[in-house]
Design a protein around this motif. Structure first.
Motif, PDB file in Angstrom:
ATOM      1  N   GLU A  37       0.872  -1.184   0.000  1.00  0.00           N
ATOM      2  CA  GLU A  37       0.000   0.000   0.000  1.00  0.00           C
ATOM      3  C   GLU A  37       0.903   1.227   0.000  1.00  0.00           C
ATOM      4  OE1 GLU A  37      -3.197  -0.922  -0.255  1.00  0.00           O
ATOM      5  OE2 GLU A  37      -2.443  -2.979  -0.112  1.00  0.00           O
ATOM      6  N   ASP A  38       0.908   1.919  -1.109  1.00  0.00           N
ATOM      7  CA  ASP A  38       1.859   3.024  -1.290  1.00  0.00           C
ATOM      8  C   ASP A  38       1.499   4.251  -0.461  1.00  0.00           C
ATOM      9  OD1 ASP A  38       3.507   1.618  -3.022  1.00  0.00           O
ATOM     10  OD2 ASP A  38       2.263   2.129  -4.759  1.00  0.00           O
ATOM     11  N   ILE A  39       2.522   4.782   0.204  1.00  0.00           N
ATOM     12  CA  ILE A  39       2.374   6.013   0.992  1.00  0.00           C
ATOM     13  C   ILE A  39       2.757   7.207   0.111  1.00  0.00           C
ATOM     14  CG2 ILE A  39       3.284   7.282   2.992  1.00  0.00           C
ATOM     15  CD1 ILE A  39       3.926   4.484   4.222  1.00  0.00           C
ATOM     16  N   PRO A  96      -3.040   3.704   3.244  1.00  0.00           N
ATOM     17  CA  PRO A  96      -3.059   5.137   3.525  1.00  0.00           C
ATOM     18  C   PRO A  96      -4.292   5.799   2.916  1.00  0.00           C
ATOM     19  CG  PRO A  96      -0.881   4.455   2.813  1.00  0.00           C
ATOM     20  CD  PRO A  96      -1.778   3.265   2.622  1.00  0.00           C
ATOM     21  N   GLN A  97      -4.907   6.690   3.664  1.00  0.00           N
ATOM     22  CA  GLN A  97      -6.103   7.361   3.157  1.00  0.00           C
ATOM     23  C   GLN A  97      -5.781   8.169   1.911  1.00  0.00           C
ATOM     24  OE1 GLN A  97      -7.984  10.426   5.597  1.00  0.00           O
ATOM     25  NE2 GLN A  97      -9.939   9.470   5.096  1.00  0.00           N
ATOM     26  N   GLN A  98      -4.554   8.733   1.900  1.00  0.00           N
ATOM     27  CA  GLN A  98      -4.148   9.530   0.734  1.00  0.00           C
ATOM     28  C   GLN A  98      -2.761   9.135   0.297  1.00  0.00           C
ATOM     29  OE1 GLN A  98      -4.724  13.645   1.848  1.00  0.00           O
ATOM     30  NE2 GLN A  98      -6.168  13.809   0.138  1.00  0.00           N
ATOM     31  N   PHE A  99      -2.555   9.056  -1.013  1.00  0.00           N
ATOM     32  CA  PHE A  99      -1.232   8.810  -1.574  1.00  0.00           C
ATOM     33  C   PHE A  99      -0.587  10.178  -1.819  1.00  0.00           C
ATOM     34  CE2 PHE A  99       1.263   8.525  -5.555  1.00  0.00           C
ATOM     35  CZ  PHE A  99       2.275   7.691  -5.098  1.00  0.00           C
ATOM     36  N   ALA A 100       0.619  10.379  -1.299  1.00  0.00           N
ATOM     37  CA  ALA A 100       1.325  11.651  -1.536  1.00  0.00           C
ATOM     38  C   ALA A 100       2.094  11.519  -2.845  1.00  0.00           C
ATOM     39  CB  ALA A 100       2.276  11.939  -0.383  1.00  0.00           C
ATOM     40  N   SER A 101       1.781  12.356  -3.824  1.00  0.00           N
ATOM     41  CA  SER A 101       2.394  12.167  -5.151  1.00  0.00           C
ATOM     42  C   SER A 101       3.875  12.569  -5.168  1.00  0.00           C
ATOM     43  CB  SER A 101       1.599  12.908  -6.226  1.00  0.00           C
ATOM     44  OG  SER A 101       1.475  14.247  -5.850  1.00  0.00           O
ATOM     45  N   SER A 102       4.316  13.360  -4.186  1.00  0.00           N
ATOM     46  CA  SER A 102       5.754  13.663  -4.070  1.00  0.00           C
ATOM     47  C   SER A 102       6.275  13.015  -2.789  1.00  0.00           C
ATOM     48  CB  SER A 102       5.978  15.163  -3.941  1.00  0.00           C
ATOM     49  OG  SER A 102       5.411  15.827  -5.039  1.00  0.00           O
ATOM     50  N   LYS A 103       7.556  12.727  -2.764  1.00  0.00           N
ATOM     51  CA  LYS A 103       8.167  12.102  -1.582  1.00  0.00           C
ATOM     52  C   LYS A 103       7.941  12.981  -0.346  1.00  0.00           C
ATOM     53  CE  LYS A 103      12.545  10.450   0.211  1.00  0.00           C
ATOM     54  NZ  LYS A 103      14.002  10.483   0.072  1.00  0.00           N
ATOM     55  N   ILE A 104       7.448  12.365   0.728  1.00  0.00           N
ATOM     56  CA  ILE A 104       7.213  13.123   1.970  1.00  0.00           C
ATOM     57  C   ILE A 104       8.580  13.473   2.580  1.00  0.00           C
ATOM     58  CG2 ILE A 104       6.200  13.015   4.296  1.00  0.00           C
ATOM     59  CD1 ILE A 104       4.143  10.980   3.109  1.00  0.00           C
ATOM     60  N   LYS A 105       8.818  14.755   2.810  1.00  0.00           N
ATOM     61  CA  LYS A 105      10.122  15.193   3.307  1.00  0.00           C
ATOM     62  C   LYS A 105      10.127  15.303   4.827  1.00  0.00           C
ATOM     63  CE  LYS A 105      12.821  15.963   0.651  1.00  0.00           C
ATOM     64  NZ  LYS A 105      13.637  14.892  -0.036  1.00  0.00           N
ATOM     65  N   LYS A 106      11.284  15.016   5.411  1.00  0.00           N
ATOM     66  CA  LYS A 106      11.451  15.204   6.857  1.00  0.00           C
ATOM     67  C   LYS A 106      11.683  16.697   7.104  1.00  0.00           C
ATOM     68  CE  LYS A 106      15.047  12.455   7.007  1.00  0.00           C
ATOM     69  NZ  LYS A 106      15.142  11.786   5.700  1.00  0.00           N
ATOM     70  N   ARG A 107      11.105  17.185   8.164  1.00  0.00           N
ATOM     71  CA  ARG A 107      11.327  18.601   8.497  1.00  0.00           C
ATOM     72  C   ARG A 107      12.146  18.697   9.774  1.00  0.00           C
ATOM     73  NH1 ARG A 107       5.788  19.047   7.542  1.00  0.00           N
ATOM     74  NH2 ARG A 107       5.326  19.576   5.372  1.00  0.00           N
ATOM     75  N   ALA A 108      12.978  19.734   9.858  1.00  0.00           N
ATOM     76  CA  ALA A 108      13.826  19.936  11.037  1.00  0.00           C
ATOM     77  C   ALA A 108      12.950  20.028  12.283  1.00  0.00           C
ATOM     78  CB  ALA A 108      14.650  21.213  10.874  1.00  0.00           C
ATOM     79  N   GLY A 109      13.330  19.338  13.333  1.00  0.00           N
ATOM     80  CA  GLY A 109      12.604  19.417  14.601  1.00  0.00           C
ATOM     81  C   GLY A 109      11.433  18.458  14.686  1.00  0.00           C
ATOM     82  N   GLY A 145       8.090  12.892  14.533  1.00  0.00           N
ATOM     83  CA  GLY A 145       7.257  11.776  14.077  1.00  0.00           C
ATOM     84  C   GLY A 145       6.392  12.177  12.909  1.00  0.00           C
ATOM     85  N   LEU A 146       5.650  11.189  12.416  1.00  0.00           N
ATOM     86  CA  LEU A 146       4.748  11.430  11.292  1.00  0.00           C
ATOM     87  C   LEU A 146       3.476  10.637  11.564  1.00  0.00           C
ATOM     88  CD1 LEU A 146       4.278  12.352   8.236  1.00  0.00           C
ATOM     89  CD2 LEU A 146       5.159  10.096   7.641  1.00  0.00           C
ATOM     90  N   THR A 147       2.339  11.273  11.448  1.00  0.00           N
ATOM     91  CA  THR A 147       1.089  10.553  11.642  1.00  0.00           C
ATOM     92  C   THR A 147       0.483  10.243  10.287  1.00  0.00           C
ATOM     93  OG1 THR A 147       0.746  11.718  13.705  1.00  0.00           O
ATOM     94  CG2 THR A 147      -1.188  10.643  12.756  1.00  0.00           C
ATOM     95  N   LEU A 148       0.190   8.973  10.084  1.00  0.00           N
ATOM     96  CA  LEU A 148      -0.426   8.553   8.812  1.00  0.00           C
ATOM     97  C   LEU A 148      -1.869   8.180   9.074  1.00  0.00           C
ATOM     98  CD1 LEU A 148       1.949   5.983   7.080  1.00  0.00           C
ATOM     99  CD2 LEU A 148       1.252   8.207   6.205  1.00  0.00           C
ATOM    100  N   GLU A 149      -2.770   8.652   8.258  1.00  0.00           N
ATOM    101  CA  GLU A 149      -4.184   8.261   8.384  1.00  0.00           C
ATOM    102  C   GLU A 149      -4.386   7.022   7.513  1.00  0.00           C
ATOM    103  OE1 GLU A 149      -8.106   9.508   9.800  1.00  0.00           O
ATOM    104  OE2 GLU A 149      -6.519  11.016   9.627  1.00  0.00           O
TER     105      GLU A 149
END
Ligand code: PMT
Length: 225
Positions: A21-23, A102-115, A118-122
């Motif tokens: 299942e692609d994120i 995943p409820q939504q597929f992100a068409s671009s790579k999800i980037k990590k942000r400074a600080g 974690g990441l919450t996935l629906e």
């Protein structure tokens, strides 16, 4: 295989492997499954003269001789591919289908942000292929599920047998060495109901090819009972 009961004239559909299942374009959620159990069943069905079709998730296995193969990636694709194969005489769901996507597929790579810590996935539930097949207007004569359990195997398997309206369920313990996911060997306990009684039969431990043959023997017994 000499002496094995024939499946000639029967259309058999087997699902195998995981679903992914692609994120986003680089990440996915998936289950641990090599496809070996389902491929062994499809191979055994074809050896016995059945018209076997394998709906396979992403796996690195050769297509067994005499088997038609349809490759899919996601649970939704597997659902569509399996239902498009109806009517058939026998469906065996050996795939480890993702229960959530995943409820939504992100068409671009999800980037990590400074600080960010974690990441919450629906996630949303996928459609249950096995339950949909078992309650379909063109239901196969026999619908067989698998149950992959780490504990309380019999009661979880019997609950799936009833809830998903199955004719038989093959339960295996996962999370142990030398059985279940990825291994060449496995041990199955088959559960079904007959004349209002709970029935069970243990198969193995044995190589997955041998278990596939033994499973088909029991299925054929049940189909002709
Ligand atoms: O592929 P291998 O490495 O050889 O490993 C074999 C195996 C352990 C994957 C196999 O023997 C097995 O147990 N397959 C079922 C794994 C599983 O997902 O079990 P479950 O208890 O979560 O699901 C119960 C049944 O519902 C299964 O038949 C499954 O295919 C089906 N299902 C589940 C969810 C869904 N959305 N649709 C379904 O059809």
């Amino acid at each position: 295989m000499t002496g094995a009961a024939s499946l000639s004239g029967l259309r058999i559909v087997v699902s195998a492997g995981p679903t992914f299942e692609d994120i986003d374009p680089v990440r996915f959620i998936g289950n641990r499954s090599s496809g070996k159990m389902g491929f062994a069943i499809a191979a055994a069905a074809a050896r016995r003269g059945g018209e076997a079709t394998l709906v396979a998730g992403p796996v690195a296995l050769e297509t067994p001789i005499g088997v038609e193969r349809i490759d899919v990636r996601s649970a939704a694709q597997m659902h569509a591919a399996v239902l498009a194969l109806l009517p058939c005489d026998l469906y065996i769901g050996a795939a480890a289908v993702a229960d959530f996507t995943p409820q939504q597929f992100a068409s671009s790579k999800i980037k990590k942000r400074a600080g960010e810590t974690g990441l919450t996935l629906e996630l949303v539930r996928t459609r249950d292929i096995l339950a949909d097949i078992a309650t379909h207007a063109r239901r196969p004569r026999m619908v067989v599920g698998f149950a992959a359990e780490t504990d309380t195997v019999e009661s979880y398997a019997r609950a799936k047998l009833a809830d998903k309206h199955l004719d038989l369920i093959a339960a295996n313990r996962v999370g142990v060495e030398g059985a279940g996911f990825e291994s060449d060997h496995n041990a199955l306990t088959l559960y079904w109901r007959q004349d209002g009684r709970d029935c069970a039969r243990a198969l193995g431990p044995a190589p997955k090819q041998q278990l596939a043959e033994a499973l088909l023997d029991v299925i054929l017994e049940r189909m002709t009972a």
